[in-house]
Structures are given as structure tokens and as C-alpha cells.
Design a protein around this motif. Structure first.
Motif, PDB file in Angstrom:
ATOM      1  N   LEU A  29       0.858  -1.180   0.000  1.00  0.00           N
ATOM      2  CA  LEU A  29       0.000   0.000   0.000  1.00  0.00           C
ATOM      3  C   LEU A  29       0.894   1.229   0.000  1.00  0.00           C
ATOM      4  O   LEU A  29       1.888   1.290   0.738  1.00  0.00           O
ATOM      5  N   LEU A  30       0.538   2.218  -0.816  1.00  0.00           N
ATOM      6  CA  LEU A  30       1.219   3.504  -0.814  1.00  0.00           C
ATOM      7  C   LEU A  30       0.286   4.527  -0.186  1.00  0.00           C
ATOM      8  O   LEU A  30      -0.818   4.758  -0.683  1.00  0.00           O
ATOM      9  N   LEU A  31       0.746   5.141   0.896  1.00  0.00           N
ATOM     10  CA  LEU A  31      -0.060   6.071   1.679  1.00  0.00           C
ATOM     11  C   LEU A  31       0.624   7.427   1.685  1.00  0.00           C
ATOM     12  O   LEU A  31       1.841   7.517   1.869  1.00  0.00           O
ATOM     13  N   SER A  32      -0.171   8.494   1.518  1.00  0.00           N
ATOM     14  CA  SER A  32       0.447   9.818   1.395  1.00  0.00           C
ATOM     15  C   SER A  32      -0.277  10.922   2.146  1.00  0.00           C
ATOM     16  O   SER A  32       0.207  12.059   2.169  1.00  0.00           O
ATOM     17  N   THR A  33      -1.409  10.635   2.773  1.00  0.00           N
ATOM     18  CA  THR A  33      -2.153  11.685   3.459  1.00  0.00           C
ATOM     19  C   THR A  33      -1.920  11.621   4.966  1.00  0.00           C
ATOM     20  O   THR A  33      -1.504  10.598   5.510  1.00  0.00           O
ATOM     21  N   LEU A  57       4.329   6.692   3.072  1.00  0.00           N
ATOM     22  CA  LEU A  57       4.491   5.481   3.863  1.00  0.00           C
ATOM     23  C   LEU A  57       4.168   4.312   2.953  1.00  0.00           C
ATOM     24  O   LEU A  57       3.165   4.341   2.222  1.00  0.00           O
ATOM     25  N   VAL A  58       5.010   3.289   2.983  1.00  0.00           N
ATOM     26  CA  VAL A  58       4.787   2.087   2.184  1.00  0.00           C
ATOM     27  C   VAL A  58       4.574   0.924   3.144  1.00  0.00           C
ATOM     28  O   VAL A  58       5.435   0.633   3.981  1.00  0.00           O
ATOM     29  N   LEU A  59       3.420   0.295   3.046  1.00  0.00           N
ATOM     30  CA  LEU A  59       3.121  -0.894   3.841  1.00  0.00           C
ATOM     31  C   LEU A  59       3.250  -2.112   2.940  1.00  0.00           C
ATOM     32  O   LEU A  59       2.448  -2.304   2.028  1.00  0.00           O
ATOM     33  N   PRO A  60       4.257  -2.957   3.157  1.00  0.00           N
ATOM     34  CA  PRO A  60       4.437  -4.129   2.302  1.00  0.00           C
ATOM     35  C   PRO A  60       3.492  -5.260   2.691  1.00  0.00           C
ATOM     36  O   PRO A  60       2.825  -5.204   3.734  1.00  0.00           O
ATOM     37  N   ALA A  61       3.463  -6.299   1.879  1.00  0.00           N
ATOM     38  CA  ALA A  61       2.584  -7.435   2.146  1.00  0.00           C
ATOM     39  C   ALA A  61       2.963  -8.155   3.423  1.00  0.00           C
ATOM     40  O   ALA A  61       2.124  -8.822   4.042  1.00  0.00           O
ATOM     41  N   PRO A 113       1.514  -5.504  -7.633  1.00  0.00           N
ATOM     42  CA  PRO A 113       0.656  -4.316  -7.649  1.00  0.00           C
ATOM     43  C   PRO A 113       0.683  -3.551  -6.330  1.00  0.00           C
ATOM     44  O   PRO A 113       0.745  -4.145  -5.252  1.00  0.00           O
ATOM     45  N   VAL A 114       0.615  -2.233  -6.458  1.00  0.00           N
ATOM     46  CA  VAL A 114       0.615  -1.328  -5.309  1.00  0.00           C
ATOM     47  C   VAL A 114      -0.773  -0.700  -5.199  1.00  0.00           C
ATOM     48  O   VAL A 114      -1.299  -0.167  -6.187  1.00  0.00           O
ATOM     49  N   GLY A 115      -1.357  -0.757  -4.018  1.00  0.00           N
ATOM     50  CA  GLY A 115      -2.687  -0.194  -3.814  1.00  0.00           C
ATOM     51  C   GLY A 115      -2.642   1.241  -3.342  1.00  0.00           C
ATOM     52  O   GLY A 115      -1.831   1.599  -2.483  1.00  0.00           O
ATOM     53  N   MET A 116      -3.506   2.070  -3.931  1.00  0.00           N
ATOM     54  CA  MET A 116      -3.698   3.441  -3.472  1.00  0.00           C
ATOM     55  C   MET A 116      -5.189   3.720  -3.366  1.00  0.00           C
ATOM     56  O   MET A 116      -5.976   3.267  -4.204  1.00  0.00           O
ATOM     57  N   ALA A 117      -5.574   4.458  -2.340  1.00  0.00           N
ATOM     58  CA  ALA A 117      -6.980   4.827  -2.174  1.00  0.00           C
ATOM     59  C   ALA A 117      -7.417   5.680  -3.353  1.00  0.00           C
ATOM     60  O   ALA A 117      -6.709   6.618  -3.742  1.00  0.00           O
ATOM     61  N   SER A 118      -8.590   5.358  -3.924  1.00  0.00           N
ATOM     62  CA  SER A 118      -9.028   6.092  -5.113  1.00  0.00           C
ATOM     63  C   SER A 118     -10.517   6.386  -5.126  1.00  0.00           C
ATOM     64  O   SER A 118     -11.016   6.947  -6.092  1.00  0.00           O
ATOM     65  N   ARG A 119     -11.219   6.014  -4.066  1.00  0.00           N
ATOM     66  CA  ARG A 119     -12.679   6.202  -4.074  1.00  0.00           C
ATOM     67  C   ARG A 119     -13.052   7.456  -3.285  1.00  0.00           C
ATOM     68  O   ARG A 119     -12.206   8.264  -2.934  1.00  0.00           O
ATOM     69  N   ASP A 132       2.360  10.609 -11.456  1.00  0.00           N
ATOM     70  CA  ASP A 132       2.593  10.072 -12.799  1.00  0.00           C
ATOM     71  C   ASP A 132       3.840   9.181 -12.819  1.00  0.00           C
ATOM     72  O   ASP A 132       3.863   8.124 -13.460  1.00  0.00           O
ATOM     73  N   ALA A 133       4.886   9.596 -12.105  1.00  0.00           N
ATOM     74  CA  ALA A 133       6.113   8.805 -12.057  1.00  0.00           C
ATOM     75  C   ALA A 133       5.878   7.470 -11.364  1.00  0.00           C
ATOM     76  O   ALA A 133       6.411   6.433 -11.784  1.00  0.00           O
ATOM     77  N   VAL A 134       5.090   7.466 -10.314  1.00  0.00           N
ATOM     78  CA  VAL A 134       4.769   6.217  -9.615  1.00  0.00           C
ATOM     79  C   VAL A 134       4.000   5.280 -10.536  1.00  0.00           C
ATOM     80  O   VAL A 134       4.319   4.085 -10.652  1.00  0.00           O
ATOM     81  N   ARG A 135       3.016   5.820 -11.219  1.00  0.00           N
ATOM     82  CA  ARG A 135       2.208   4.988 -12.120  1.00  0.00           C
ATOM     83  C   ARG A 135       3.033   4.434 -13.281  1.00  0.00           C
ATOM     84  O   ARG A 135       2.756   3.338 -13.767  1.00  0.00           O
ATOM     85  N   ALA A 136       4.026   5.177 -13.699  1.00  0.00           N
ATOM     86  CA  ALA A 136       4.867   4.717 -14.795  1.00  0.00           C
ATOM     87  C   ALA A 136       5.846   3.626 -14.343  1.00  0.00           C
ATOM     88  O   ALA A 136       6.259   2.789 -15.149  1.00  0.00           O
ATOM     89  N   ALA A 137       6.182   3.639 -13.054  1.00  0.00           N
ATOM     90  CA  ALA A 137       7.211   2.722 -12.557  1.00  0.00           C
ATOM     91  C   ALA A 137       6.657   1.435 -11.980  1.00  0.00           C
ATOM     92  O   ALA A 137       7.324   0.388 -12.026  1.00  0.00           O
ATOM     93  N   VAL A 138       5.465   1.480 -11.395  1.00  0.00           N
ATOM     94  CA  VAL A 138       4.876   0.285 -10.771  1.00  0.00           C
ATOM     95  C   VAL A 138       3.409   0.182 -11.170  1.00  0.00           C
ATOM     96  O   VAL A 138       2.797   1.153 -11.624  1.00  0.00           O
ATOM     97  N   GLU A 139       2.841  -0.996 -10.993  1.00  0.00           N
ATOM     98  CA  GLU A 139       1.420  -1.192 -11.257  1.00  0.00           C
ATOM     99  C   GLU A 139       0.620  -0.663 -10.068  1.00  0.00           C
ATOM    100  O   GLU A 139       0.768  -1.154  -8.945  1.00  0.00           O
ATOM    101  N   VAL A 140      -0.206   0.339 -10.309  1.00  0.00           N
ATOM    102  CA  VAL A 140      -1.020   0.937  -9.254  1.00  0.00           C
ATOM    103  C   VAL A 140      -2.464   0.491  -9.420  1.00  0.00           C
ATOM    104  O   VAL A 140      -3.042   0.614 -10.503  1.00  0.00           O
ATOM    105  N   ARG A 141      -3.033  -0.031  -8.337  1.00  0.00           N
ATOM    106  CA  ARG A 141      -4.431  -0.457  -8.326  1.00  0.00           C
ATOM    107  C   ARG A 141      -5.183   0.254  -7.202  1.00  0.00           C
ATOM    108  O   ARG A 141      -4.588   0.807  -6.282  1.00  0.00           O
ATOM    109  N   ASP A 142      -6.500   0.176  -7.296  1.00  0.00           N
ATOM    110  CA  ASP A 142      -7.336   0.621  -6.186  1.00  0.00           C
ATOM    111  C   ASP A 142      -7.004  -0.213  -4.949  1.00  0.00           C
ATOM    112  O   ASP A 142      -6.724  -1.411  -5.040  1.00  0.00           O
TER     113      ASP A 142
END
Length: 380
Positions: A29-33, A57-61, A113-119, A132-142
Motif C-alpha cells: 500500500l502507498l499512503l500519502s495523506t 508510507l509504504v506498507l508491504p505485504a 501491484p501497489v494499492g492506493m486509495a481512489s474512491r 505520474d512517475a509512480v504509475r509509470a514505474a509500478v502497477e497501481v491499483r485501487d
């Protein structure tokens, strides 16, 4: 202890999130707020008021979260339970943490895949170019609402923090007759009420709204003007005070001088509506059930007003998921903290609203603040 909680509190949050990540097939999970970082780390600071620097903050599996933050925050983050703290000197016009973040994501997600809150009720707190750089470098999902779902259900320790903040506001509201009466400007009442909240133990008062007008008010979000209170007005104060990182959010109405029959009756109906919502609040019920119970008292079941909802979640933020609306059918569970906020139109262009804070228990609900009585308090 780590930033207001035992370390076990954060370890439990990590474990629950990682169990849900496994079900969702997420490698990190990628957290930024601010609330996301604070939920998993306890990192509590007013420095978020500055928009200059991004924080990650990055929370790994599996394993503990990793902080990727500006070096100015290293000392404070070091007081938390987080041991892996990666920093850069910020602000950096050439590479403001982007390379460090991408290296961390590649390492911890391992190409997954890396999850980011999107709803609804989410956002990414970083420059668009960084996203944009994150999305280009890794797979970002909801993120499958993992953090939102976890935050909806509070631990016993969180509930006690909210209860403490509510008690502070209870004491401040009880002192409103000391500061408000006819001829006192509304903005003076606002300033003095914030002072009362601080005197009673609040750390800060990020939110205060209200109004004062004859037999109700036209909205519930306006800042105060210098117009003086007048006989026949209804004064409403709605506060979101904070203690130790957790909000209260409830309001009180006051009659300036003797209230009219309309004001007395409307206030009593608001209390009746609030109690109807409280009685409906139990495990297995839905936000829609609570909305319906209150709306039947307020409008006879007409579907509410343009305000859109009759309450919401509460915790680290003034408003959290869920909204008490007719279309929200997710079952309530013990540990959810909610506001009940019915509103009634008194006459064209005027309304009154009332708000209380509750927690869902195993058997029903419990008030976290002292509920108001049916009789409106009179300021003389």
C-alpha cells in the motif's frame, strides 16, 4: 507507548491491513495523506499545514511499514514505532523524494501491484508529476478500501480518545451562557468559545461553524460575522475540537431570550429525531436505516434536505466514512463511531440542525457526549 497508543495497537492495524491485502492481491500500500500515515505510525504533527513537502508510507505485504519522508520529520518519526525511516533533504527542485520512493516501492512490492486509495473521501497528497512517475514505474491499483474499512471500526483505545474530546466539548458548551447573550457580536462568541474549548483541554479547534438568526439560520458552514446576537435569535455552535489526534463533532442550539413556540417545538423534534436514529443504531443496521429513522421525524419520510446526509463517521478526521444517506447499505458493526445530525426547516430560508456523537456497541449504541435535552437552552 508510541505516539498515544501502545505499539500493539499499530501492530494490530498492520496485521489487519496485510490480511486484507492478501485477499486483494496487493503487494504493498502507498499512503500519502496525514490520516493514513498517522493511522499506521502515530506520526502526529501540525506540520501538515505546510503544503511544500510530500510524505509517504509504504506498507508491504509482510513486515513493518517503511517511512519515506523529508529529513525534517526524521526525529519525530523516530519517536514512533517505525524503525525503517528513509529520508531526503527537502524541498529538492530536481528530485523531491521521487527516486527514493520508487526505489522503496520496487524493493517492497517486488514488481507486484501497489494499492492506493481512489474512491470517495480519498486523495493523493503529492504533486501530479510524482503520481505520474509512480504509475509509470509500478502497477497501481485501487486499494480495495482497506484503510478506509479499517478506520471505520475503532479500537477501544480510539473510542476512549474520542470520548475524552467529547467531554471537553461538553464542558465548553455548558459554559456558553458565560460568553453569549444579546448584543454580543457572533465573531466574539466564536473566538471566546474556542478559548473555552482550549481551557477545557482541547489541543486545537480546527473546525467551528455556526450561525445566529431569527427562528433558525440559513446555513451551517459559514464563518462568523460581526453581527450582534439579538433577542429572538437561535444561536448554533458546531465544533470539531481535537484532543490527542481525535475529533469530536457535535453542535448545540441556544435561544437568545425567550424562544418562540416554533423554536421550542423544532428543537424538541430534533431531539426526538436524534433519539430515533440512536434507537435504530445497532449491529446489522445500515446507515440508510439511521437516515430513515431520523428523516421520518424530520420530514415524515420525504427523503431529507439538500444537505444530503443526516450524519457521518467520526475519528481522526472531522468527517469520515460512512455517510448516513438512503443509498448506504453496508451493515454497521461494533466500534463504528458516528454522528447523528438531523435538520428541520423552520420556515422558508431558515432551519435548525442538531448533532450528537455515538458509538455502535455489541447490543446497540452509546452516546459519547452528553446528549441534549428536549428543552432549548435560553441565553438571557
Amino acid at each position: 507507548m508510541a505516539a498515544g497508543f501502545a505499539v500493539s495497537e499499530f501492530e494490530a492495524r498492520r496485521d489487519r491491513a496485510q490480511a486484507l491485502m492478501a485477499k486483494a492481491g496487493l503487494s504493498a500500500l502507498l499512503l500519502s495523506t496525514e490520516p493514513e500515515l498517522r493511522y499506521y505510525t502515530g506520526f502526529l504533527t501540525r506540520f501538515w499545514e505546510s503544503p511544500t513537502r510530500p510524505w509517504f508510507l509504504v506498507l508491504p505485504a509482510s513486515g513493518d511499514p517503511v517511512a519515506v519522508i523529508p529529513s525534517i520529520g526524521a526525529a519525530l518519526m523516530g519517536q514512533s514505532w517505525i524503525s525503517d525511516i528513509r529520508t531526503w533533504r527537502a524541498p529538492d527542485l530536481g528530485d523531491d523524494g521521487v527516486s527514493l520512493l520508487l526505489d522503496t516501492l520496487r524493493e517492497l512490492a517486488g514488481g507486484g501491484p501497489v494499492g492506493m486509495a481512489s474512491r470517495m473521501e480519498s486523495h493523493a497528497r503529492m504533486p501530479l508529476a510524482t503520481l505520474d512517475a509512480v504509475r509509470a514505474a509500478v502497477e497501481v491499483r485501487d486499494d480495495a478500501r482497506i484503510t478506509q474499512r479499517l478506520r471505520m471500526v475503532k479500537s477501544a483505545a480510539e473510542i476512549e480518545k474520542i470520548r475524552t474530546t467529547c467531554a471537553i466539548a461538553d464542558r465548553a458548551f455548558a459554559r456558553v451562557p458565560e460568553i453569549a447573550r444579546a448584543d454580543v457580536p457572533l465573531d466574539t462568541v466564536f473566538r471566546r468559545f474556542q478559548m473555552l474549548l482550549l481551557e477545557e483541554g482541547a489541543d486545537s479547534v480546527p473546525y467551528l461553524a455556526g450561525a445566529s438568526d431569527a427562528e433558525g439560520y440559513s446555513d451551517v458552514i459559514s464563518p462568523a460575522t460581526d453581527a450582534p446576537l439579538a433577542e429572538g435569535d437561535v444561536l448554533m455552535l458546531d465544533t470539531g475540537a481535537i484532543r490527542d489526534g481525535y475529533f469530536c463533532d457535535f453542535d448545540r442550539n441556544f435561544a437568545v431570550g425567550a424562544p418562540s413556540a416554533l423554536v421550542r417545538d423544532t428543537h424538541a423534534r430534533l431531539i426526538e429525531a436524534t433519539q430515533a436514529g440512536f434507537d435504530a443504531a445497532r449491529p446489522g443496521a445500515t446507515a440508510a436505516d439511521l437516515f430513515g429513522a431520523m428523516d421520518r421525524v424530520c420530514t415524515g419520510g420525504a427523503g431529507g434536505s439538500d444537505a444530503g446526509r443526516l450524519g457521518h463517521g467520526l475519528g481522526m478526521q472531522l468527517t469520515e466514512w460512512p455517510s448516513l444517506i438512503p443509498s448506504e447499505h453496508e451493515p454497521l458493526t461494533p466500534g463504528m463511531v458516528l454522528t447523528l445530525e438531523p435538520g428541520i426547516e423552520t420556515r422558508e430560508g431558515r432551519m435548525m440542525v442538531h448533532e450528537e456523537n455515538i458509538v455502535i456497541t455489541e447490543t446497540g449504541a452509546e452516546y459519547l457526549n452528553t446528549p441534549a435535552g428536549a428543552d432549548i437552552v435560553v441565553l438571557s
